[in-house]
Design an enzyme around this catalytic site. Structure first.
Site, short mmCIF file in Angstrom:
data_model
loop_
_atom_site.label_atom_id
_atom_site.label_comp_id
_atom_site.label_asym_id
_atom_site.label_seq_id
_atom_site.Cartn_x
_atom_site.Cartn_y
_atom_site.Cartn_z
N HIS A 133 0.83 -1.21 0.00
CA HIS A 133 0.00 0.00 0.00
C HIS A 133 0.86 1.26 0.00
CE1 HIS A 133 -2.22 3.19 2.28
NE2 HIS A 133 -3.10 2.93 1.33
N GLU A 171 2.00 1.98 -3.43
CA GLU A 171 0.90 2.61 -4.19
C GLU A 171 0.92 4.12 -4.00
OE1 GLU A 171 -3.53 3.75 -3.33
OE2 GLU A 171 -3.08 1.67 -2.74
N HIS A 172 1.22 4.57 -2.77
CA HIS A 172 1.28 5.99 -2.48
C HIS A 172 2.55 6.64 -3.03
CE1 HIS A 172 -1.85 7.02 0.74
NE2 HIS A 172 -2.15 5.79 0.36
N GLU A 227 -4.61 7.99 7.30
CA GLU A 227 -5.54 7.06 6.67
C GLU A 227 -5.88 5.91 7.64
OE1 GLU A 227 -5.92 4.41 2.53
OE2 GLU A 227 -4.10 5.57 2.94
#
Length: 416
Positions: free
Chosen positions: A45, A48-49, A125
């Site tokens: 993840h 992805e950022h 998040e």
């Protein structure tokens, strides 16, 4: 449909639609929390950022401005088994948008200052998800039923693993997982096939195959009761049953069971627990499927004082369900499932997403007409047998998040 496999094992598919005025480009990478360790949990993840923070020839602003100047959209998301990057642009801009997307994925800058900055974004998040009863319940449920297996890891990682992520973590992980045998590139819509193939080869053609393909491993299912006290106004409940892997023959009987049981406003759970009793705003039943296994879930959010009645009614409906499915319910469920399939396929992005996932995970495309035929061929007996086989409360796990009662309170209701 055209499928191309490069010498290094990278798979490419094209679905040309000359009547469209846009195109979508997707990159699927077999990189998700399931491939991580306790130490690097959340790295898929995080990648992805971080690719949006800059490549070796574009900084973050140049990526964002470049896409905006084209009127293109770009986004990404991470699951437990893969990460999906995509862009959509008008047909005459798609090659430029693809160039930016491929550059991000293949040549991330991995600047240490960017990494430290993005840690704060991801920690926010995580905190946001911790404030959502449903999100917390889903995570706690999968952590419990898949305990001991990487499928139990949270996609976002934990605050500790995110804080401890270093540049070296990205480099070593991407060297292992961002390799051609674990990547699919797909393009759908109106585009020039030769130019797009050349662009894909430019970025992905020189990558070396490392002999690290996707592997199927059995998924465990642990029977347990998991409780998490949180100061939420609502309490979220979830019943889970041992399910099926992504490519199992019982898929369509079970999907139809879910439509009858708890998917949609006319489903039994919605009619009884929401419409007749007014105990919840929404209740849902679903299939979670992975390579090697999965689970069936029934979930709802409600006032803590309504837990006993709602769970009792849910268990009663589940116990009676296999023997009481009607032909009319089955016929309605088939129409709903076929309709949802066809309507989603008429959205280019949705269809491309499904095609890429199937090619990446299952190494094949699944024909829509074949799916529709299989749905239509589910008999009353098949759905009854599947429901009886899988919806067994004796094998169920249970998760509650919010103002919870004691473990024995829930066990007594579920055991009947």
């Amino acid at each position: 449909m055209k499928l191309i496999t490069l010498e290094n094992g990278l798979r490419i598919f094209f679905e040309k639609k000359d009547d469209l005025r846009s195109a979508t480009v997707g990159v699927w990478v077999a990189s998700g929390s399931r491939g991580e360790t306790k130490e690097n949990n959340g790295i898929s993840h995080f990648i992805e950022h971080i690719v949006f923070k800059g490549s070796k020839k574009r900084n973050a602003f140049e990526i964002a401005e470049g896409m905006d100047c084209l009127g293109a959209m770009v986004n990404a998301y991470t699951t437990k088994e893969y990460t999906f990057f995509y862009t959509r642009a008008l047909d005459y801009h798609i090659e430029e948008a693809a160039d930016i997307l491929f550059d991000m994925v293949c040549n991330p800058r991995l600047d240490e200052n960017d990494i430290e900055t993005e840690k704060g974004v991801i920690l926010e998040e995580i905190a946001m998800c911790e404030d959502d009863p449903a999100d917390v319940c889903y995570e706690k449920n999968e952590s419990a039923i898949f305990d001991g297996d990487p499928l139990s890891f949270e996609i976002l990682g934990t605050p500790e693993t995110v804080k401890n992520t270093k540049k070296e973590t990205f480099v070593s992980y991407m060297e292992k997982f961002y390799v051609p045998e674990r990547i699919v590139v797909g393009v759908g819509g109106n585009f020039d096939e030769e130019k797009m193939l050349s662009k894909i080869k430019e970025y992905f053609g020189k990558k070396e195959n490392t002999n690290n393909p996707i592997k199927t491993t059995p998924v465990p299912f642990k029977k347990c009761v998991t409780l998490e006290k949180k100061p939420f106004e609502q309490t979220h409940l979830m019943l889970s049953f041992p399910g099926i892997p992504i490519d199992h023959e019982d898929l369509f009987p079970l999907q139809l069971s879910m439509f009858i049981l708890g998917t949609g406003s006319s489903s039994r759970l919605n009619q009884r627990i929401r419409e007749q009793l007014g105990l919840v705003y929404s209740v849902d039943s679903f299939l979670a499927r992975y390579l090697g296994g999965g689970y069936i879930g029934v979930s709802m959010s409600l006032s803590p004082k309504g837990q006993k009645k709602a769970l009792e009614e849910t268990c009663k409906i589940i116990r009676e369900f296999p023997e009481s499915i009607t032909e009319k319910e089955l016929s309605t469920a088939k129409e709903k499932l076929i309709s949802s399939l066809i309507m989603s396929r008429e959205q280019p992005h949705s269809k491309l997403s499904s095609m890429g996932q199937n090619l990446l995970i299952l190494s094949k495309f699944i024909d829509d007409d074949e799916i529709i035929d299989r749905i239509k061929n589910v008999t009353h007996e098949k759905i009854k047998v599947a429901a009886k086989k899988y919806l067994d409360l004796k094998k169920a796990s249970f998760t509650a998040v919010g103002k919870t009662e004691k473990k024995e309170f829930y066990e007594k209701i579920i055991e009947g």
